[in-house]
Structure formats: C-alpha cells, structure tokens
Design a protein around this motif. Structure first.
Motif, short mmCIF file in Angstrom:
data_model
loop_
_atom_site.label_atom_id
_atom_site.label_comp_id
_atom_site.label_asym_id
_atom_site.label_seq_id
_atom_site.Cartn_x
_atom_site.Cartn_y
_atom_site.Cartn_z
N ALA A 35 0.78 -1.21 -0.22
CA ALA A 35 -0.06 0.15 0.03
C ALA A 35 0.84 1.26 0.07
O ALA A 35 0.41 2.15 -0.56
N SER A 36 1.94 1.32 0.58
CA SER A 36 2.77 2.31 0.76
C SER A 36 3.70 2.58 -0.37
O SER A 36 4.41 3.41 -0.63
N THR A 37 3.95 1.74 -1.31
CA THR A 37 4.76 2.04 -2.58
C THR A 37 4.12 1.64 -3.80
O THR A 37 3.71 0.62 -4.25
N ALA A 38 3.75 2.72 -4.55
CA ALA A 38 3.06 2.90 -5.85
C ALA A 38 4.18 2.42 -6.96
O ALA A 38 4.70 3.48 -7.23
N LEU A 39 4.00 1.46 -7.56
CA LEU A 39 4.89 1.06 -8.56
C LEU A 39 4.02 1.74 -9.91
O LEU A 39 3.24 1.61 -10.05
N PRO A 40 5.13 2.12 -10.87
CA PRO A 40 4.63 2.48 -12.11
C PRO A 40 4.03 1.10 -12.91
O PRO A 40 4.33 -0.02 -12.35
N PRO A 41 3.21 1.40 -13.80
CA PRO A 41 2.57 0.28 -14.46
C PRO A 41 3.54 -0.49 -14.98
O PRO A 41 4.61 -0.29 -15.34
N LYS A 42 3.03 -1.91 -15.30
CA LYS A 42 3.72 -2.89 -16.26
C LYS A 42 3.08 -3.23 -17.41
O LYS A 42 2.05 -3.18 -17.56
N GLY A 46 5.21 -7.72 -17.99
CA GLY A 46 5.60 -7.57 -16.53
C GLY A 46 6.89 -6.49 -16.43
O GLY A 46 7.45 -6.12 -15.50
N LEU A 47 7.24 -5.94 -17.60
CA LEU A 47 8.32 -4.96 -17.36
C LEU A 47 7.89 -3.61 -17.06
O LEU A 47 6.46 -3.09 -17.44
N VAL A 48 8.35 -2.82 -16.17
CA VAL A 48 7.87 -1.47 -15.50
C VAL A 48 8.16 -0.52 -16.56
O VAL A 48 9.37 -0.44 -17.24
N GLU A 107 19.05 -1.70 -13.09
CA GLU A 107 19.36 -1.30 -11.75
C GLU A 107 18.43 -0.83 -10.96
O GLU A 107 18.22 -1.30 -9.58
N THR A 108 17.82 -0.02 -11.24
CA THR A 108 16.53 0.53 -10.55
C THR A 108 15.26 -0.44 -10.43
O THR A 108 14.71 -0.58 -9.35
N TRP A 109 14.78 -1.22 -11.40
CA TRP A 109 13.61 -1.85 -11.39
C TRP A 109 13.99 -3.52 -11.17
O TRP A 109 13.01 -4.07 -10.89
N TYR A 110 15.21 -3.96 -11.62
CA TYR A 110 15.37 -5.18 -11.58
C TYR A 110 16.73 -5.60 -10.75
O TYR A 110 17.63 -6.42 -11.03
N GLY A 111 16.95 -4.53 -9.67
CA GLY A 111 18.20 -4.71 -8.87
C GLY A 111 17.96 -5.72 -7.73
O GLY A 111 16.69 -6.48 -7.94
N PRO A 112 19.11 -6.20 -6.81
CA PRO A 112 18.70 -7.30 -5.99
C PRO A 112 17.51 -6.50 -5.22
O PRO A 112 17.27 -5.38 -4.92
#
Length: 131
Positions: A35-42, A46-48, A107-112
């Motif tokens: 609820a606290s982290t709104a991600l951009p659409p995919k 499944g790619l952001v 790195e931003t969307w598919y980092g560890p």
C-alpha cells in the motif's frame, strides 16, 4: 468411516489455521508495504513502464523474452557482465550511448531484491525449534 472423519477434521483444522495465519499477518502489516509503494504500470510481459523502458524493450526483447529480465534481479555490475556475455557469445550488438540508460533501468527496477512478498512470520507463529 473413521478415516473419513479424520480427513474432514484435518481439513477443518487446516482452514482454522489458515484463517488465523491470515489474520495475524494482516494485523502484522502484511499489506503495508504494497500500500505504501505505488509502482509504475507494467506492460503485458511484466516490464515496468518507466524511464529507459523503451530502450530495454527495443534492445533486449529483440533477442529474448522480457520474462528473462523480470525474473532476474542483479546488481548493476552483474547486469553489465551479462550484457558483455551476450555481446561476446550471443551476437548482441554494441549498445553505445543507450548502455548507461539501460543499466540505470535494470538497476532501478531489477536490482537485488530488498523487500519480499511479505514480512517474516512473528516468532510466535514459527514451529518449535528442534535440537
């Protein structure tokens, strides 16, 4: 008949345990991260959809499924090593000026991963420790 009674009793017990676990996890904050982290659409793979998305889609999806990106979570250095491996062995072309933007996106969307699907269970819900 006794076996069937035991099975039905086991199913009832399992349902009670699942409901209890759900209630405890919900009160523990199970959905607070989502609820606290709104991600951009995919996109459909499944790619952001964020800055760098079009470059990654154009360069990476030309040779392999985007699911290979989505299922991997690596440090920037490891993404670069993977790109170099693909260039050396899989005929990936030089990325030129697009490379830093592609690495930024990866790195931003598919980092560890730093967050997982839910917080750990409280100690009270864990099975007893055996020695």
């Amino acid at each position: 008949m006794k076996i069937m009674d035991r099975l039905h009793g086991g199913k009832a017990l399992l349902a009670v345990l699942q409901t209890s676990l759900f209630c405890v996890c919900a009160s523990y904050g199970g959905d607070s991260y989502a609820a606290s982290t709104a991600l951009p659409p995919k996109d459909e793979n499944g790619l952001v959809k964020a800055e760098g998305y079009q470059l990654v889609k154009a360069h990476c999806s030309a040779c392999h499924s985007p699911s290979l990106i989505v299922q991997n979570h690596m440090r920037r250095e490891r993404w670069l090593e993977t790109i170099r491996w693909m260039q050396a062995t899989q005929k990936l072309w030089p990325l030129g000026e697009a490379e830093p933007a592609i690495l930024d996106y990866l790195e931003t969307w598919y980092g560890p991963k730093t967050q997982y699907r839910r917080p750990p269970l409280p100690e009270a819900l864990m099975p007893p420790k055996t020695q």
